[in-house]
Design a protein around this motif. Structure first.
Motif, PDB file in Angstrom:
ATOM      1  N   LYS A 156       1.099  -1.454  -0.259  1.00 24.58           N
ATOM      2  CA  LYS A 156      -0.083   0.255  -0.494  1.00 24.58           C
ATOM      3  C   LYS A 156       1.241   1.565  -0.085  1.00 24.58           C
ATOM      4  N   VAL A 157       1.886   1.533   0.445  1.00 26.20           N
ATOM      5  CA  VAL A 157       2.808   2.530   0.273  1.00 26.20           C
ATOM      6  C   VAL A 157       3.789   2.469  -0.392  1.00 26.20           C
ATOM      7  N   PHE A 158       4.107   1.147  -1.047  1.00 24.72           N
ATOM      8  CA  PHE A 158       5.477   1.295  -2.282  1.00 24.72           C
ATOM      9  C   PHE A 158       4.645   0.510  -3.302  1.00 24.72           C
ATOM     10  N   PRO A 159       3.557   0.744  -4.081  1.00 21.73           N
ATOM     11  CA  PRO A 159       2.275   0.079  -4.723  1.00 21.73           C
ATOM     12  C   PRO A 159       3.054  -0.534  -5.917  1.00 21.73           C
ATOM     13  N   GLN A 160       4.549  -0.073  -5.888  1.00 19.00           N
ATOM     14  CA  GLN A 160       5.572  -0.355  -7.462  1.00 19.00           C
ATOM     15  C   GLN A 160       6.049  -1.966  -6.884  1.00 19.00           C
ATOM     16  N   ILE A 161       6.313  -2.031  -5.850  1.00 13.10           N
ATOM     17  CA  ILE A 161       6.786  -3.147  -5.360  1.00 13.10           C
ATOM     18  C   ILE A 161       5.261  -4.663  -5.284  1.00 13.10           C
ATOM     19  N   SER A 162       6.300  -6.011  -6.071  1.00 15.12           N
ATOM     20  CA  SER A 162       4.983  -6.084  -6.173  1.00 15.12           C
ATOM     21  C   SER A 162       5.839  -8.220  -5.322  1.00 15.12           C
ATOM     22  N   PHE A 163       5.325  -8.816  -4.938  1.00 13.89           N
ATOM     23  CA  PHE A 163       5.202 -10.255  -4.456  1.00 13.89           C
ATOM     24  C   PHE A 163       4.665 -11.086  -4.925  1.00 13.89           C
ATOM     25  N   GLU A 164       5.210 -12.617  -4.649  1.00 11.74           N
ATOM     26  CA  GLU A 164       4.448 -13.413  -4.994  1.00 11.74           C
ATOM     27  C   GLU A 164       4.305 -14.641  -3.279  1.00 11.74           C
ATOM     28  N   TYR A 165       3.246 -15.316  -3.190  1.00 11.17           N
ATOM     29  CA  TYR A 165       2.750 -15.433  -2.034  1.00 11.17           C
ATOM     30  C   TYR A 165       2.651 -16.465  -1.578  1.00 11.17           C
ATOM     31  N   CYS A 166       3.372 -17.509  -0.473  1.00 18.16           N
ATOM     32  CA  CYS A 166       3.513 -18.580  -0.967  1.00 18.16           C
ATOM     33  C   CYS A 166       2.544 -19.039  -0.269  1.00 18.16           C
ATOM     34  N   ASN A 167       1.733 -20.420  -0.741  1.00 16.57           N
ATOM     35  CA  ASN A 167       1.252 -21.348  -0.631  1.00 16.57           C
ATOM     36  C   ASN A 167       1.052 -22.107   1.032  1.00 16.57           C
ATOM     37  N   PRO A 168      -0.100 -22.258   2.083  1.00 18.61           N
ATOM     38  CA  PRO A 168       0.563 -23.051   3.296  1.00 18.61           C
ATOM     39  C   PRO A 168       1.040 -24.692   3.299  1.00 18.61           C
ATOM     40  N   ASN A 169       0.761 -25.230   2.136  1.00 17.94           N
ATOM     41  CA  ASN A 169       1.615 -25.967   2.336  1.00 17.94           C
ATOM     42  C   ASN A 169       2.844 -26.367   1.920  1.00 17.94           C
ATOM     43  N   GLU A 170       3.243 -25.375   0.625  1.00 15.11           N
ATOM     44  CA  GLU A 170       5.248 -25.108   0.360  1.00 15.11           C
ATOM     45  C   GLU A 170       5.325 -24.900   1.751  1.00 15.11           C
ATOM     46  N   LYS A 171       5.096 -23.965   3.212  1.00 17.34           N
ATOM     47  CA  LYS A 171       5.242 -23.790   4.344  1.00 17.34           C
ATOM     48  C   LYS A 171       5.724 -24.839   4.888  1.00 17.34           C
ATOM     49  N   GLU A 172       4.709 -25.076   5.287  1.00 18.01           N
ATOM     50  CA  GLU A 172       4.096 -26.875   5.891  1.00 18.01           C
ATOM     51  C   GLU A 172       5.702 -27.643   5.183  1.00 18.01           C
ATOM     52  N   TYR A 173       5.427 -27.691   4.296  1.00 18.14           N
ATOM     53  CA  TYR A 173       6.773 -28.128   3.595  1.00 18.14           C
ATOM     54  C   TYR A 173       8.343 -28.121   4.171  1.00 18.14           C
ATOM     55  N   TYR A 174       8.287 -27.730   3.829  1.00 16.71           N
ATOM     56  CA  TYR A 174       9.969 -26.870   4.149  1.00 16.71           C
ATOM     57  C   TYR A 174      10.002 -26.620   5.791  1.00 16.71           C
ATOM     58  N   LEU A 175       8.875 -26.980   6.857  1.00 17.90           N
ATOM     59  CA  LEU A 175       9.194 -26.543   8.352  1.00 17.90           C
ATOM     60  C   LEU A 175       9.516 -28.578   8.764  1.00 17.90           C
ATOM     61  N   LYS A 176       7.925 -29.171   8.536  1.00 14.53           N
ATOM     62  CA  LYS A 176       8.903 -30.776   8.430  1.00 14.53           C
ATOM     63  C   LYS A 176       9.929 -31.546   7.506  1.00 14.53           C
ATOM     64  N   GLU A 177      10.550 -30.589   6.868  1.00 15.65           N
ATOM     65  CA  GLU A 177      11.855 -30.769   6.386  1.00 15.65           C
ATOM     66  C   GLU A 177      12.690 -30.353   7.447  1.00 15.65           C
ATOM     67  N   GLY A 178      12.617 -29.358   8.183  1.00 14.65           N
ATOM     68  CA  GLY A 178      13.590 -28.999   8.560  1.00 14.65           C
ATOM     69  C   GLY A 178      14.622 -28.124   8.052  1.00 14.65           C
ATOM     70  N   ARG A 179      14.247 -27.718   6.929  1.00 12.03           N
ATOM     71  CA  ARG A 179      14.903 -26.704   6.049  1.00 12.03           C
ATOM     72  C   ARG A 179      14.750 -25.451   6.547  1.00 12.03           C
ATOM     73  N   VAL A 180      14.619 -24.649   7.905  1.00 16.33           N
ATOM     74  CA  VAL A 180      14.238 -23.539   8.383  1.00 16.33           C
ATOM     75  C   VAL A 180      15.748 -22.605   9.148  1.00 16.33           C
ATOM     76  N   TYR A 181      15.534 -21.771   8.628  1.00 18.44           N
ATOM     77  CA  TYR A 181      16.005 -20.425   9.450  1.00 18.44           C
ATOM     78  C   TYR A 181      16.068 -19.562   9.884  1.00 18.44           C
ATOM     79  N   VAL A 182      16.053 -20.133  11.143  1.00 19.76           N
ATOM     80  CA  VAL A 182      15.614 -18.524  12.969  1.00 19.76           C
ATOM     81  C   VAL A 182      16.658 -17.265  13.168  1.00 19.76           C
ATOM     82  N   GLU A 183      16.752 -16.770  12.868  1.00 19.25           N
ATOM     83  CA  GLU A 183      17.849 -15.342  13.220  1.00 19.25           C
ATOM     84  C   GLU A 183      17.210 -15.583  14.419  1.00 19.25           C
TER      85      GLU A 183
END
Length: 383
Positions: A156-183
């Motif tokens: 909304k603040v920067f309408p020139q920015i575009s995103f691709e949003y993840c599907n919940p299944n994709e997130k769940e896959y990486y979490l189950k596989e342990g492919r996670v980086y937590v700062e």
């Protein structure tokens, strides 16, 4: 006869624990390690120091999520308590996914976004770094399901920015596989948030705030283009802009309001005091005799009562027909110099300032547990 109990933790969880147990247990008092609230009351129940546990028998209810481990150690070692009740509130966010047969793509990077605009911009800086490398990147906005979370404002603040949003299944896959980086926050000898190895990541899920000038600095040109404010149709902003351009303006961002909430005091309390701002203003006056101070705050009454400057402008909501928070960040960015608090919002106001001779002053410590580290560029002045 009801058992007597004490609730360790006088915050929001402690208050919730009182309502949960009051019918079955006699609550003698709250106890808390925060000396500043000893002697106060919640729900008519006094708040007392942990010392009352010595030589007295109470059932202890721990109602403090953040410091639960430390409290358990304290009770065991200092008061010889061998058992407690741990009160917890479970809240589970649930993402809805209408595509049951969605095929998970296993060659992507998903970056979690959360909190307010300043944090979103740091998270986007990491997102943009991966895009520049040609990698497939998606944004996880599931944190914004929570009702107490600030809104996701970037598009909304920067309408020139575009995103691709993840599907919940994709997130769940990486979490189950342990492919996670937590700062993790910098501790001990590790003073930096920046992790160059993170930029070499090829696939996985990333969570954190990534508050380092180094991530942003790698793609400064791209971010300056992406973080362009659109004000051409806003006559009120344009009028203030014209005024500021005529003066040796110094943006002074004073964050109070939400920063004064009890839940934040151990983390950020007492860092940017009035003494800090007065020292920063005095430094600027020494370098810029004609300095014109432009104040931004979510507690402007406090600013006017505690920091008196005749040569100043106070930016307030009533100056606009319709006000948005990002107006402050834009106006900070066009001032010649900046004084910022330990706030990512103010940080971006200073970073987007393109004056090659700008002076930026920030606090030495951004959190009580560690120094500023690599939050701020080395040319910024720490007080």
């Amino acid at each position: 006869m009801k058992r007597k109990a004490v609730i360790f933790g006088a915050g929001e969880w402690g208050k919730a624990a009182y309502y949960y147990y009051r019918e079955d247990i006699e609550i003698a008092c709250y106890i808390d390690n925060d000396k500043s609230i000893w002697g106060t009351q919640h729900n008519g129940i006094p708040v007392r120091p942990p010392e009352i546990l010595r030589n007295r028998e109470y059932t202890v209810i721990i109602a403090n999520k953040r410091y639960e481990t430390e409290i358990k150690k304290q009770l065991f070692h200092d008061y010889n308590i061998r058992g407690v009740i741990v009160f917890r509130i479970e809240e589970k966010m649930q993402e809805l996914c209408p595509e049951d047969n969605y095929q998970v793509k296993k060659d992507e990077i998903i970056i979690a976004f959360s909190n307010g605009l300043g944090n979103q911009m740091f998270q986007y800086a990491l997102y943009r770094n991966f895009l520049k490398q040609g990698k497939k990147v998606k944004a996880d906005l599931s944190a914004y399901i929570k009702p107490d979370m600030m809104p996701f404002e970037l598009p909304k603040v920067f309408p020139q920015i575009s995103f691709e949003y993840c599907n919940p299944n994709e997130k769940e896959y990486y979490l189950k596989e342990g492919r996670v980086y937590v700062e993790e926050p910098p501790r001990g000898k590790e003073k930096e948030t920046f992790n160059r190895g993170l930029l070499e990541m090829k696939t996985g899920y990333i969570e954190g705030f990534h508050c380092s000038y180094k991530y942003a600095g790698l793609i400064r040109r791209e971010l300056l283009d992406d973080f362009r404010f659109s004000i051409k149709n806003n006559s009120e902003l344009c009028k203030i802009k014209s005024l500021l351009e005529l003066k040796e303006t110094v943006a002074v961002h004073i964050r109070r309001g939400d920063f004064l909430a009890a839940k934040y005091q151990r983390e950020i309390g007492g860092l940017c005091t009035d003494e800090y701002y007065l020292k920063a203003i005095a430094y600027i006056k020494g370098k810029c005799p004609n300095a014109f101070f432009c104040f931004f705050s979510n507690d402007m009454d406090w600013v006017k009562d505690n920091i008196e400057e005749k040569n100043a402008l106070y930016i307030e909501k009533h100056m606009f027909t319709t006000y948005h928070d990002w107006y402050d960040m834009y106006l900070m960015s066009i001032c010649r110099h900046n004084i910022i608090p330990n706030s990512t919002f103010g940080w971006w106001g200073a970073w987007l300032n393109q004056n090659p001779d700008k002076i930026v002053i920030g606090p030495k410590r951004w959190r009580n547990r560690w120094e500023a580290g690599d939050w701020c560029p080395p040319e910024w002045i720490a007080i």
